[in-house]
Motif scaffolding. Sequence first.
Motif, PDB file in Angstrom:
ATOM      1  N   PRO A  54       0.836  -1.200   0.000  1.00  0.00           N
ATOM      2  CA  PRO A  54       0.000   0.000   0.000  1.00  0.00           C
ATOM      3  C   PRO A  54       0.868   1.246   0.000  1.00  0.00           C
ATOM      4  O   PRO A  54       1.886   1.314   0.702  1.00  0.00           O
ATOM      5  N   ARG A  55       0.474   2.243  -0.785  1.00  0.00           N
ATOM      6  CA  ARG A  55       1.220   3.499  -0.793  1.00  0.00           C
ATOM      7  C   ARG A  55       1.058   4.193   0.569  1.00  0.00           C
ATOM      8  O   ARG A  55      -0.020   4.184   1.152  1.00  0.00           O
ATOM      9  N   PRO A  56       2.106   4.823   1.066  1.00  0.00           N
ATOM     10  CA  PRO A  56       2.024   5.501   2.369  1.00  0.00           C
ATOM     11  C   PRO A  56       0.921   6.549   2.422  1.00  0.00           C
ATOM     12  O   PRO A  56       0.258   6.706   3.453  1.00  0.00           O
ATOM     13  N   GLU A  57       0.684   7.267   1.316  1.00  0.00           N
ATOM     14  CA  GLU A  57      -0.351   8.294   1.334  1.00  0.00           C
ATOM     15  C   GLU A  57      -1.752   7.692   1.446  1.00  0.00           C
ATOM     16  O   GLU A  57      -2.667   8.319   1.986  1.00  0.00           O
ATOM     17  N   TRP A  58      -1.923   6.486   0.942  1.00  0.00           N
ATOM     18  CA  TRP A  58      -3.202   5.779   1.085  1.00  0.00           C
ATOM     19  C   TRP A  58      -3.428   5.388   2.540  1.00  0.00           C
ATOM     20  O   TRP A  58      -4.488   5.641   3.111  1.00  0.00           O
ATOM     21  N   GLU A  59      -2.418   4.795   3.153  1.00  0.00           N
ATOM     22  CA  GLU A  59      -2.567   4.390   4.546  1.00  0.00           C
ATOM     23  C   GLU A  59      -2.689   5.606   5.470  1.00  0.00           C
ATOM     24  O   GLU A  59      -3.385   5.551   6.491  1.00  0.00           O
ATOM     25  N   ALA A  60      -2.038   6.711   5.106  1.00  0.00           N
ATOM     26  CA  ALA A  60      -2.161   7.936   5.910  1.00  0.00           C
ATOM     27  C   ALA A  60      -3.580   8.486   5.852  1.00  0.00           C
ATOM     28  O   ALA A  60      -4.104   9.001   6.856  1.00  0.00           O
ATOM     29  N   LEU A  61      -4.225   8.388   4.694  1.00  0.00           N
ATOM     30  CA  LEU A  61      -5.602   8.854   4.564  1.00  0.00           C
ATOM     31  C   LEU A  61      -6.538   7.996   5.411  1.00  0.00           C
ATOM     32  O   LEU A  61      -7.429   8.520   6.097  1.00  0.00           O
ATOM     33  N   LEU A  62      -6.355   6.689   5.382  1.00  0.00           N
ATOM     34  CA  LEU A  62      -7.177   5.805   6.208  1.00  0.00           C
ATOM     35  C   LEU A  62      -7.003   6.131   7.693  1.00  0.00           C
ATOM     36  O   LEU A  62      -7.976   6.157   8.451  1.00  0.00           O
ATOM     37  N   LEU A  63      -5.768   6.373   8.095  1.00  0.00           N
ATOM     38  CA  LEU A  63      -5.504   6.717   9.488  1.00  0.00           C
ATOM     39  C   LEU A  63      -6.200   8.016   9.871  1.00  0.00           C
ATOM     40  O   LEU A  63      -6.791   8.125  10.957  1.00  0.00           O
ATOM     41  N   GLN A  64      -6.166   8.995   8.985  1.00  0.00           N
ATOM     42  CA  GLN A  64      -6.815  10.270   9.278  1.00  0.00           C
ATOM     43  C   GLN A  64      -8.319  10.081   9.461  1.00  0.00           C
ATOM     44  O   GLN A  64      -8.926  10.677  10.363  1.00  0.00           O
ATOM     45  N   ALA A  65      -8.929   9.245   8.624  1.00  0.00           N
ATOM     46  CA  ALA A  65     -10.365   8.979   8.760  1.00  0.00           C
ATOM     47  C   ALA A  65     -10.673   8.284  10.085  1.00  0.00           C
ATOM     48  O   ALA A  65     -11.646   8.620  10.774  1.00  0.00           O
ATOM     49  N   ARG A  66      -9.843   7.321  10.465  1.00  0.00           N
ATOM     50  CA  ARG A  66     -10.062   6.618  11.733  1.00  0.00           C
ATOM     51  C   ARG A  66      -9.893   7.561  12.924  1.00  0.00           C
ATOM     52  O   ARG A  66     -10.627   7.468  13.910  1.00  0.00           O
ATOM     53  N   GLN A  67      -8.933   8.463  12.835  1.00  0.00           N
ATOM     54  CA  GLN A  67      -8.727   9.413  13.922  1.00  0.00           C
ATOM     55  C   GLN A  67      -9.938  10.328  14.085  1.00  0.00           C
ATOM     56  O   GLN A  67     -10.348  10.634  15.203  1.00  0.00           O
ATOM     57  N   ARG A  68     -10.512  10.753  12.966  1.00  0.00           N
ATOM     58  CA  ARG A  68     -11.722  11.580  13.050  1.00  0.00           C
ATOM     59  C   ARG A  68     -12.877  10.791  13.662  1.00  0.00           C
ATOM     60  O   ARG A  68     -13.639  11.318  14.480  1.00  0.00           O
ATOM     61  N   ALA A  69     -12.984   9.527  13.269  1.00  0.00           N
ATOM     62  CA  ALA A  69     -14.046   8.688  13.830  1.00  0.00           C
ATOM     63  C   ALA A  69     -13.831   8.450  15.316  1.00  0.00           C
ATOM     64  O   ALA A  69     -14.793   8.400  16.097  1.00  0.00           O
ATOM     65  N   ASP A  70     -12.571   8.312  15.715  1.00  0.00           N
ATOM     66  CA  ASP A  70     -12.258   8.111  17.127  1.00  0.00           C
ATOM     67  C   ASP A  70     -12.608   9.358  17.935  1.00  0.00           C
ATOM     68  O   ASP A  70     -13.200   9.279  19.020  1.00  0.00           O
ATOM     69  N   GLN A  71     -12.260  10.524  17.413  1.00  0.00           N
ATOM     70  CA  GLN A  71     -12.576  11.771  18.104  1.00  0.00           C
ATOM     71  C   GLN A  71     -14.087  11.970  18.229  1.00  0.00           C
ATOM     72  O   GLN A  71     -14.569  12.543  19.216  1.00  0.00           O
TER      73      GLN A  71
END
Length: 425
Positions: A54-71
């Motif tokens: 997986p490209r790092p920018e793809w995994e970074a986007l997924l992480l950002q979405a999860r962080q928003r969901a966590d918040q």
Amino acid sequence: MDFNLPTDLVAYLARLDAFIEAEIRPLQAQHDNERFFDHRREWARTDFEGGGLPRPEWEALLLQARQRADQAGFYRFSLPEAYGGAGGGNLWMAVIREHLAAKGLGLFNDLQNEHSVVGNFPVIVMLRDFGSPAQQQQFIHGCLDGRYRIAFGLTEPGHGSDATHMDTRAVREQRHGRPGWRIDGEKMWTTGMHTATHCTLFARSSGAAGDARGITAFLVPADAPGVKIEEYLWTFNMPTDHPRVSFTDVWVPDDAMFGAEGRGLALAQAFVHENRIRQAASSLGAADYCVRESVRHARQRRPFGEDLARNQGIQFPLVELATQVEMLRLLIRQTAWQMDQMPHPEVEKTLSDKVSMCNYWANRLVCEAADRAMQVHGGIGYSRHKPFEHIYRHHRRYRITEGSEEIQMRKVAGFLFGYMGPNKF
């Protein structure tokens, strides 16, 4: 008997939808992030020159979405309150997973990476139920906040569904005055190892091949000497984060043992029923999406001056799929509700066959629905401009990986014919 969803669950789905519209869809629309979901998705996600990872920018986007969901309080929903969750049960999780998958492709729920704004946490459950106090203290919150990521090393090149014949060996050995274990072997499909800090590694520590006991689990640091990623296994749906990993003269101290010595397979089975019912619900939602999109297209398409939908050759296959969707939805929700009525160990004894029915049939159904959607849409359905090829390629794996459908049918047969389960004789 009331088949209505609980009103608080319906309200939760509405809040979840509002969050997705307010926070996740705008994020998907930013900076050409749509490339990860439109016809460019496989190429945008995959570093084909870098091993297919997986490209790092793809995994970074997924992480950002999860962080928003966590918040926002959604991500940890299924976890106990002690870990910041709401203790969401199996029925709620099944309904939520179906609801999200029925929306189609999007940043809110992309299970190719086991990503969702409502998370699934098998490793956390294993740590809760089998980890030592020190392991729980170190890893549970560490995994949730991203400091640790634990891969899973069970399957081997020569042994898939039958883990009891694994060749990986763990032998007691003292080094530098410390008691511990030397581990040698090889694992396949060790998902996420490219970013993992540790691997839950299963090895035979005693007993004979075929014995269920005698297999022990260990939390092995991914950077331990002797741990080597040999290759990344390219798959039907790319990118790949599924390597073959070798373990050569790997040593870990005694406190790396995960669970009781010789009882490691209990860890591998700890989350299987919850995982299977949730994954079945996801496949059901994706199948429902394929059927509804096909109906919509058939009503809009007018070959020879008449709605495509008027042709019985279009209607009848979709009628059969829609009927199966409705029946399977009832079985999944009933089974998930029943799971919530009993302690977890009882599920294996009394409901394991129903969970397997839900899972293997849902995985087969979504593949049939995606294939039919391609056919109804014609050339554009076959193209990457529609999501059906991606849905097919992703969900086809679950007919193998989530316990192959043959293994699950064998479980159902065991209950049906009285070789196991409550009617064993």
